[in-house]
Design an enzyme around this catalytic site. Structure first.
Site, PDB file in Angstrom:
ATOM      1  N   LYS A  99       0.833  -1.208   0.000  1.00  0.00           N
ATOM      2  CA  LYS A  99       0.000   0.000   0.000  1.00  0.00           C
ATOM      3  C   LYS A  99       0.869   1.261   0.000  1.00  0.00           C
ATOM      4  O   LYS A  99       2.023   1.224   0.422  1.00  0.00           O
ATOM      5  CB  LYS A  99      -0.943  -0.011   1.209  1.00  0.00           C
ATOM      6  CG  LYS A  99      -0.253   0.105   2.553  1.00  0.00           C
ATOM      7  CD  LYS A  99      -1.221  -0.161   3.710  1.00  0.00           C
ATOM      8  CE  LYS A  99      -0.495  -0.045   5.030  1.00  0.00           C
ATOM      9  NZ  LYS A  99      -1.254  -0.671   6.122  1.00  0.00           N
TER      10      LYS A  99
ATOM     11  N   TYR B  46      16.824  29.708   6.293  1.00  0.00           N
ATOM     12  CA  TYR B  46      15.694  30.523   6.756  1.00  0.00           C
ATOM     13  C   TYR B  46      15.783  30.757   8.260  1.00  0.00           C
ATOM     14  O   TYR B  46      16.038  29.828   9.030  1.00  0.00           O
ATOM     15  CB  TYR B  46      14.370  29.791   6.472  1.00  0.00           C
ATOM     16  CG  TYR B  46      13.896  29.898   5.036  1.00  0.00           C
ATOM     17  CD1 TYR B  46      13.612  31.143   4.472  1.00  0.00           C
ATOM     18  CD2 TYR B  46      13.731  28.759   4.274  1.00  0.00           C
ATOM     19  CE1 TYR B  46      13.162  31.222   3.158  1.00  0.00           C
ATOM     20  CE2 TYR B  46      13.274  28.848   2.959  1.00  0.00           C
ATOM     21  CZ  TYR B  46      12.994  30.084   2.410  1.00  0.00           C
ATOM     22  OH  TYR B  46      12.553  30.169   1.117  1.00  0.00           O
TER      23      TYR B  46
END
Ligand code: PLP
Length: 335
Positions: A33, A244
């Site tokens: 999955k 950042y």
């Protein structure tokens, strides 16, 4: 461009360990999955089939259709089919959904043995078999899922007892032979499930199974490594800050390089300034969307060769890191 490598040798070795534990490759259902836990649906289906795995478990019909040709049959965990499929069975997760399945569909009944997430209650078994019959579906199996198989507690044994009673009732009610399965990876390595028809293994095959101590960890190894390419480098002096919000400061003069992978690719931002790559390069500054800084200048950097180690820095589990891997990255099968 960043890329992913999948080790065939390691994957096959993990499958050897799993097969030995359950006793036969014919009892292994490989869980594919969510893009085979981020490893890549097709490469893993192909490798699994090459190894001799005969059953697969997927999330939806699209995944099942893509891998059907590699296996004898496929179990879909979460889709109500509009058209019945020959070698694909579909999970019944609730009594009130049975009438929505295409007539003639193969189904497997999920029973809630204590997790209280999906599945019918044991007390609804008779009603479920009656509705399945009335609606023209064929029930191929009955299964359950454990909530605490990886944890140091007796819950697994309590839930297993519940499933034993469920099996007895189902056997009495069903007009046809059923297959029974309950174990995921963690359960397989904690108990003896050789009496059941299948084990549904995901994380163990991918080599990232973690069990609470003192359970002995089987010698499985991670199949997937994430690699990134160097975009640019610069020399920074002690005290200079980077990324950042300037969250990291150079402790001494040195080289910093940007690599082409970021949180948009599944490299969680929460690991910023908390992670060291396998070659010893430290991750510095905020992980950005498409770029991450490390203290090295290798042209290709292995970001991780064990998703659990990165997950620890990010404050999550390996499953979340693996399933979050950018599906567009090339998957290279290596030895
Ligand atoms: C995902 C899943 C598995 C596989 O679990 P692992 O811990 O990866 O082995 C098994 N059964 C069901 C129902 C699942 O949803």
């Amino acid at each position: 461009m960043a890329f992913i490598t999948l080790s065939r040798k390691v994957f096959f070795n993990n499958l050897d360990i799993i097969t030995e534990r359950i006793g036969s490759i014919h009892k292994v259902a490989l869980v594919l999955k969510d893009n085979a836990y981020g490893h890549g649906l097709l490469p893993i289906a192909q490798l699994g089939s090459e190894y001799g795995v005969r059953y697969a478990v997927v999330r939806n019909l699209a995944e099942a259709s893509a891998v059907e040709r590699f296996f004898d049959s496929v179990l879909v965990l979460d889709e109500t089919p509009k058209i019945a499929q020959r070698n694909i069975s579909f999970t019944v997760n609730a009594l009130d959904k049975i009438e929505q399945f295409a007539r003639g569909a193969l189904v497997e009944l999920k029973v809630d043995s204590g997790m209280h997430r999906n599945g019918i209650a044991p007390s609804e078994l008779a009603e479920a078999f009656a509705r399945i019959k009335r609606h023209g579906l064929t029930c191929k199996g009955v299964f359950t899922h454990y909530r605490s198989a990886d944890a140091l507690s007796s819950e697994l044994f309590w839930q297993r007892q519940n499933f034993e009673s469920i099996k007895a009732i189902a056997q009495r009610l069903s007009p046809t032979m059923l297959r029974f399965h309950s174990a995921n990876s963690a359960a397989l390595f904690r108990g003896d499930f050789s009496g059941e028809d299948l084990v549904r293994v995901g994380i163990a095959a991918y080599g990232c199974l973690e069990l609470d101590a003192p359970h002995p960890a089987p010698p499985l190894q991670p199949v997937l490594s994430l690699w990134a390419e160097r975009q640019s480098s610069r020399s920074l002096q002690a005290g200079m800050r980077m990324g950042y919000n300037a969250t990291a400061t150079m402790p001494h003069d040195g080289i910093i390089s940007a690599y082409d992978v970021g949180y948009a690719d599944g490299l969680h931002r929460s690991a910023s300034n908390r992670y060291t790559a396998p070659n010893g390069a430290r991750q510095m500054g905020r992980i950005s969307m498409d770029n991450t800084l490390f203290t090295c200048k290798d042209e290709e950097l292995c970001i991780f060769d064990n998703a659990n180690r990165f997950a620890q820095a990010a404050g999550t589990i390996g499953y979340e890191i693996l399933t979050g891997m950018n599906p567009n990255f090339e998957r290279r099968i290596v030895d």
